[in-house]
Write a protein that holds these residues in place. Structure first.
Motif, PDB file in Angstrom:
ATOM      1  N   ALA A  71      -5.115  -8.551  -1.332  1.00 47.16           N
ATOM      2  CA  ALA A  71      -3.897  -8.088  -1.993  1.00 47.16           C
ATOM      3  C   ALA A  71      -3.362  -9.202  -2.892  1.00 47.16           C
ATOM      4  CB  ALA A  71      -2.849  -7.699  -0.951  1.00 47.16           C
ATOM      5  N   ILE A 206      -0.741  -4.995   5.006  1.00 47.18           N
ATOM      6  CA  ILE A 206      -0.911  -3.600   4.610  1.00 47.18           C
ATOM      7  C   ILE A 206      -2.368  -3.237   4.848  1.00 47.18           C
ATOM      8  CG2 ILE A 206       0.964  -3.480   2.913  1.00 47.18           C
ATOM      9  CD1 ILE A 206      -1.118  -3.989   0.713  1.00 47.18           C
ATOM     10  N   LEU A 209      -7.451  -0.887   1.058  1.00 42.87           N
ATOM     11  CA  LEU A 209      -7.407   0.294   0.214  1.00 42.87           C
ATOM     12  C   LEU A 209      -8.430   1.320   0.683  1.00 42.87           C
ATOM     13  CD1 LEU A 209      -7.057  -1.223  -3.371  1.00 42.87           C
ATOM     14  CD2 LEU A 209      -5.259  -0.428  -1.840  1.00 42.87           C
ATOM     15  N   GLU A 377      -7.213   3.555  -3.646  1.00 38.36           N
ATOM     16  CA  GLU A 377      -5.848   4.020  -3.446  1.00 38.36           C
ATOM     17  C   GLU A 377      -5.313   3.499  -2.121  1.00 38.36           C
ATOM     18  OE1 GLU A 377      -6.361   8.232  -3.727  1.00 38.36           O
ATOM     19  OE2 GLU A 377      -7.171   8.431  -1.707  1.00 38.36           O
ATOM     20  N   TYR A 378      -4.001   3.342  -2.069  1.00 40.76           N
ATOM     21  CA  TYR A 378      -3.363   2.997  -0.801  1.00 40.76           C
ATOM     22  C   TYR A 378      -3.573   4.173   0.154  1.00 40.76           C
ATOM     23  CZ  TYR A 378       0.062   1.302   2.552  1.00 40.76           C
ATOM     24  OH  TYR A 378       0.664   0.848   3.694  1.00 40.76           O
ATOM     25  N   GLN A 405       0.426   8.746  -5.601  1.00 43.11           N
ATOM     26  CA  GLN A 405      -0.779   8.183  -4.988  1.00 43.11           C
ATOM     27  C   GLN A 405      -1.489   7.217  -5.918  1.00 43.11           C
ATOM     28  OE1 GLN A 405      -2.699   8.779  -1.598  1.00 43.11           O
ATOM     29  NE2 GLN A 405      -2.842   6.819  -2.623  1.00 43.11           N
ATOM     30  N   ALA A 408      -0.075   3.631  -6.289  1.00 49.75           N
ATOM     31  CA  ALA A 408       0.049   2.831  -5.070  1.00 49.75           C
ATOM     32  C   ALA A 408      -1.301   2.203  -4.757  1.00 49.75           C
ATOM     33  CB  ALA A 408       0.525   3.699  -3.914  1.00 49.75           C
ATOM     34  N   ASP A 410      -2.544  -2.175  -3.899  1.00 46.93           N
ATOM     35  CA  ASP A 410      -2.089  -3.248  -3.011  1.00 46.93           C
ATOM     36  C   ASP A 410      -0.605  -3.518  -3.213  1.00 46.93           C
ATOM     37  OD1 ASP A 410      -2.582  -4.220  -5.592  1.00 46.93           O
ATOM     38  OD2 ASP A 410      -2.817  -6.266  -4.866  1.00 46.93           O
ATOM     39  N   TYR A 412       3.048  -1.232  -5.157  1.00 42.62           N
ATOM     40  CA  TYR A 412       3.482  -0.156  -6.039  1.00 42.62           C
ATOM     41  C   TYR A 412       3.294  -0.639  -7.468  1.00 42.62           C
ATOM     42  CZ  TYR A 412       5.801   2.270  -2.154  1.00 42.62           C
ATOM     43  OH  TYR A 412       6.072   2.949  -0.999  1.00 42.62           O
ATOM     44  N   THR A 434       7.823   7.752  -1.329  1.00 45.51           N
ATOM     45  CA  THR A 434       6.954   7.560  -0.168  1.00 45.51           C
ATOM     46  C   THR A 434       7.623   8.021   1.108  1.00 45.51           C
ATOM     47  OG1 THR A 434       5.864   5.663  -1.208  1.00 45.51           O
ATOM     48  CG2 THR A 434       5.678   5.837   1.177  1.00 45.51           C
ATOM     49  N   LEU A 443       4.010  -0.909   2.581  1.00 41.90           N
ATOM     50  CA  LEU A 443       3.817  -1.348   1.194  1.00 41.90           C
ATOM     51  C   LEU A 443       5.145  -1.794   0.593  1.00 41.90           C
ATOM     52  CD1 LEU A 443       1.514  -1.559  -0.911  1.00 41.90           C
ATOM     53  CD2 LEU A 443       2.214   0.681  -1.749  1.00 41.90           C
TER      54      LEU A 443
END
Length: 809
Positions: A71, A206, A209, A377-378, A405, A408, A410, A412, A434, A443
């Motif tokens: 990240a 977090i 991904l 994507e997260y 989506q 988002a 690592d 916003y 979210t 996040l």
């Protein structure tokens, strides 16, 4: 940095060394390859592997792709990833291959510290290994350094020479002698853990991904045109193609000429010759962010294949950002110098787009192409939901979900396209999205800490971070950062993050206390060294803006509330006195008694500027600054605006980003139906792209993006207005439920993934009755409100059914 995310004292990474091929000179656009072969007597039951790289890495084990990371962060406490790689290991010979990259300069997501490195470690039972000088490593010279930037905000285009490029070092159990020799020509630069600039490491905090492979939807058109005579020398392949497009011809690509097979999109390009280009336009099917994997065969060694990424297309042709009005220098493109044979490559940098154009120049033979995409994507679960009898609103909601989506990662990000930057004004909206769509606050929490980590002018935060941009310091966004600490507390009920960040909050507030930034009466002046944003709208930005002063007051009062919850009474008392003085000043200085409105601001002599905006009236209502004037503010400005009636052109109108705050006060005042009508009108065109836009309008080729999550907020407003569920206490301890069948709607159902569990509401209108079913999790008190004003309170969790009195509409 919080102790909870620091690297443990006995962590294996403390035994590893940072390594990089060559010295730290010439890091500009630098790709580095690392490989380690080792033998295992047995596969461990759990194989934790810790890894990081500055700036980034892609990890392969035994020829299988694993993940990318880390990240974004700061070198002084650089993030690391830790994953269980047991399923990739085998008894006997194993090898780890790592691609790493350092941009060698700063971007809108990275601060360069004239250093680069890769660090990894594993300790499995009696087997241990660490990154050190024993690793094979090299700089990958197949990527040309002399490439243009994708944009002002991002790193460099990837121009890869197929003749210099082999991925056997990743996929082959044993490297060829020639490849092995290539890996031994570079000196192995290394240094021990803890040395500057990498003093320590922090946990990612977090999830990794979510990644998935899939084929683009279709080849929709083909084009031909005259190739620029200097194309082989281009450093910016996107700008070059922009010039060629003007006189090109495009037509539909026959569906019989492409196919989706084994997860790849397959097609051919006919020879272009040396004076022309042949191109195809590929529709991904929806906006996405990720990398492109491509397999080629044919062509010839003197040819090139360029890949351009765009958000829009028109008349079967790709539309690139207008070169002459391209303030961000957007040039989203990559290049392959062909080798005349087979070639396989996956581009390194994630790109956001809807369309991909492949352009061949100098080809004398047919070029066979197979391509697929790796989406990043997260890992939202997207448990939240909204569905109604209104199909248009359902489609708008779906568009909001998808945009949320793809914005988002690592962090916003404002847009996956030209920037991928963690703009914090945007992030406040995205976090609220979210909370209603997914409920994940991790996040957001990481972002709050990330923004706090970069100290800008006199204690302020940067508008986005981490960043190398010195022009993006926004005093109002620094206040917004404090408000997001409030948002986190209000969503989760957890005050600990505020306590952790309070010293940093004080630094921001101290900026606004400087005598040089205060007027004679004590109001905050516009610091013209910095970018006072407010909104894209032309709100007053003169000497003493009402917006900035009221936003400052609103922030102070939220800080006071948090201090009281945290039991910090002394600090609360001090800031309460400060806020009381500011409130008194705001009422005295910004109130236009004749119009019963709030002025836009004051001039150097503190005389009022008779400009008015929707923004200033909205913040005044949020503050309850002039309660006796709120009806007039609504009647004269806010309601005519939301009803799309004609207003004085001098009135500043909110952007689709800032209007979210307007929607909130309108909902609270009982004008939810007007909000829904406005959203239907302004957001319906966005359904065509499947994404929400940066502004109310968008055309292919504009520098404004068609993929901006700061306009995805109808996802929360629909729930608040139509289901009538609104949060009324921190941690969702209290809610109100007031079903609202707007615009003739017959039914609606929602799921809100609150921290206490899923709140589920379904209602259906039958005549003048509303049949409501409700699921309330434990720990939430719900107040049911009927149109008649009758109320009932539910203090016990469970499923409930009601027949409520509704309206006759």
């Amino acid at each position: 940095m919080s102790e909870s995310i620091e690297l443990p004292e006995k962590h294996p990474l403390r035994q590893a060394k940072w390594i990089w091929p060559g010295s730290y000179l010439y890091l500009n656009n630098c790709y580095a390859d690392f490989r380690k072969d080792f033998a295992l007597k047995r596969v461990p039951e759990k194989a934790l592997f810790a890894i990081t790289a500055d700036q980034s890495y892609r990890l392969y084990i035994n020829g299988h792709y694993v993940c990318r990371g880390p990240a974004r962060g700061y070198q002084s406490h650089w993030p690391y990833d830790e994953l269980d790689i047991k399923d990739f290991l085998k008894k006997g010979h194993n090898w780890i291959a790592i691609e790493a990259y350092n941009t060698g300069t700063g971007t809108f997501g990275y601060i360069h510290q004239a250093c680069a490195g890769m660090l990894c470690a594993a300790e499995w039972d009696d087997f241990k290994f660490y990154s050190d000088e024993s690793w094979m490593m090299r700089r990958n010279i197949s990527r040309l350094k002399d490439a243009a930037r994708y944009s002002v905000q991002l790193s460099y285009q990837e121009h890869v020479a197929a003749s210099e490029h082999s991925r056997d070092w990743i996929y082959s159990e044993k490297m060829s002698d020639e490849l092995e020799k290539d890996f031994t020509t570079y000196s192995r630069y290394s240094f021990i853990f803890g040395r500057s600039p990498y003093y320590t490491l922090e946990k990612r905090t977090i999830p990794m991904l979510r990644e998935s492979l899939y084929a683009p939807k279709a080849v929709i058109s083909k084009g031909i045109g005259n190739a620029d005579s200097s194309y082989i020398k281009w450093s910016n392949i996107a700008f070059g193609f922009y010039e060629e497009l003007e006189n090109s011809k495009w037509e539909k690509f026959p569906e019989s000429k492409y196919k989706n097979s084994d997860g790849f999109l397959e097609f051919e390009l006919t020879p272009s010759g040396h004076k022309n280009f042949n191109a195809v336009l590929v529709d991904i099917g929806q906006h996405f962010i990720g990398t492109t994997e491509i397999e080629l065969s044919g062509g010839n060694a003197s040819a090139v294949l360029d890949i351009n990424y765009t958000e829009g297309a028109k008349n079967l042709a790709p539309v690139l950002p207008r070169k002459e009005k391209n303030g961000c220098n957007i040039a989203m493109g990559n290049r392959i110098f062909l080798n005349g044979g087979k070639f396989h490559h996956e581009f390194y940098h994630p790109m956001g787009s809807r369309y991909i154009t492949l352009i061949a120049r100098g080809t004398e033979k047919r070029l066979k192409i197979k391509m697929r995409l790796r989406k990043y994507e997260y890992p939202f679960e997207m448990r939240g939901d909204f569905n109604s009898s209104d199909k248009v609103l359902n489609n708008i909601y779906s568009v909001c979900r998808h945009t949320q989506q793809i914005c988002a990662l690592d962090a916003y990000v404002d847009t996956p396209w030209r920037e991928q930057a963690q703009w914090w004004g945007d992030a406040r909206i995205q976090a609220r999205n979210t909370f209603y769509i997914d409920g994940d606050s991790r996040l957001f929490k990481r972002g709050i800490r990330s923004i706090a980590g970069q100290c800008a002018t006199e204690g302020l935060t940067s508008g986005h971070a981490p960043t190398s941009s010195h022009s993006c310091i926004l005093p109002d966004f620094a206040l917004t950062w404090i408000l997001t600490v409030w948002d986190y507390y209000y969503q989760t009920g957890d005050i600990s993050l505020f306590v952790e960040q309070f010293p940093r909050i004080q630094e921001v507030l101290d900026y606004f206390r400087q005598p040089k930034l205060l007027s004679k009466s004590g109001l905050v002046k516009h610091d013209r060294r910095l970018w006072y944003f407010g909104d894209w709208a032309p709100v007053f930005k003169g000497e003493i803006p009402a917006f900035l002063n009221m936003w400052h007051l609103y922030t102070l009062e939220k800080v006071i509330e948090m201090l009281k919850v945290a039991g910090m009474k002394k600090d609360a008392g001090e800031i309460k006195a400060e806020a009381a003085a500011k409130r008194k000043l705001a009422k005295k200085k910004f109130f236009d008694a004749s119009k019963q409105l709030v002025y836009g601001g004051l001039d150097e002599k503190e005389k009022p500027i008779k400009e008015y905006s929707i923004h200033d009236q909205t913040i005044a209502i949020m503050l309850k600054l002039l309660p006796d004037c709120e009806k007039n503010m609504m009647k004269k400005l806010i309601l005519p605006f939301i009803r799309m009636e004609k207003l004085d052109p001098a009135i500043a109108l909110p952007s689709p980003f800032w209007i979210s705050y307007v929607f909130d006060i309108l909902t609270e005042k009982g004008y939810g139906e007007d909000v829904i009508k406005f959203i239907r009108k302004k957001w319906s065109p966005m359904i065509s792209t499947g994404t929400t836009w940066e502004h109310y309008t968008w055309e292919p080729g504009e520098n404004w993006s068609a993929s901006h999550a700061w306009t995805a907020h109808p996802s929360s407003h629909f729930v608040n207005i139509i289901s009538g569920i609104r949060q009324k206490a921190p941690g969702w301890k209290k809610i109100t439920v007031e079903p609202n069948p707007v615009n003739g709607m017959k039914k609606a159902e929602v799921l809100i993934p609150s921290p206490k569990g899923d709140i589920v509401s379904k209602w259906e209108k039958k005549g003048n009755k509303i049949n409501l079913s409700l699921l309330i999790p434990e720990g939430i008190e719900a107040e049911i409100v009927e149109k008649s004003g009758r109320k009932q309170t539910l203090s016990v969790s469970g499923k409930y059914s009601f027949a409520l009195q509704g309206s006759d509409c």
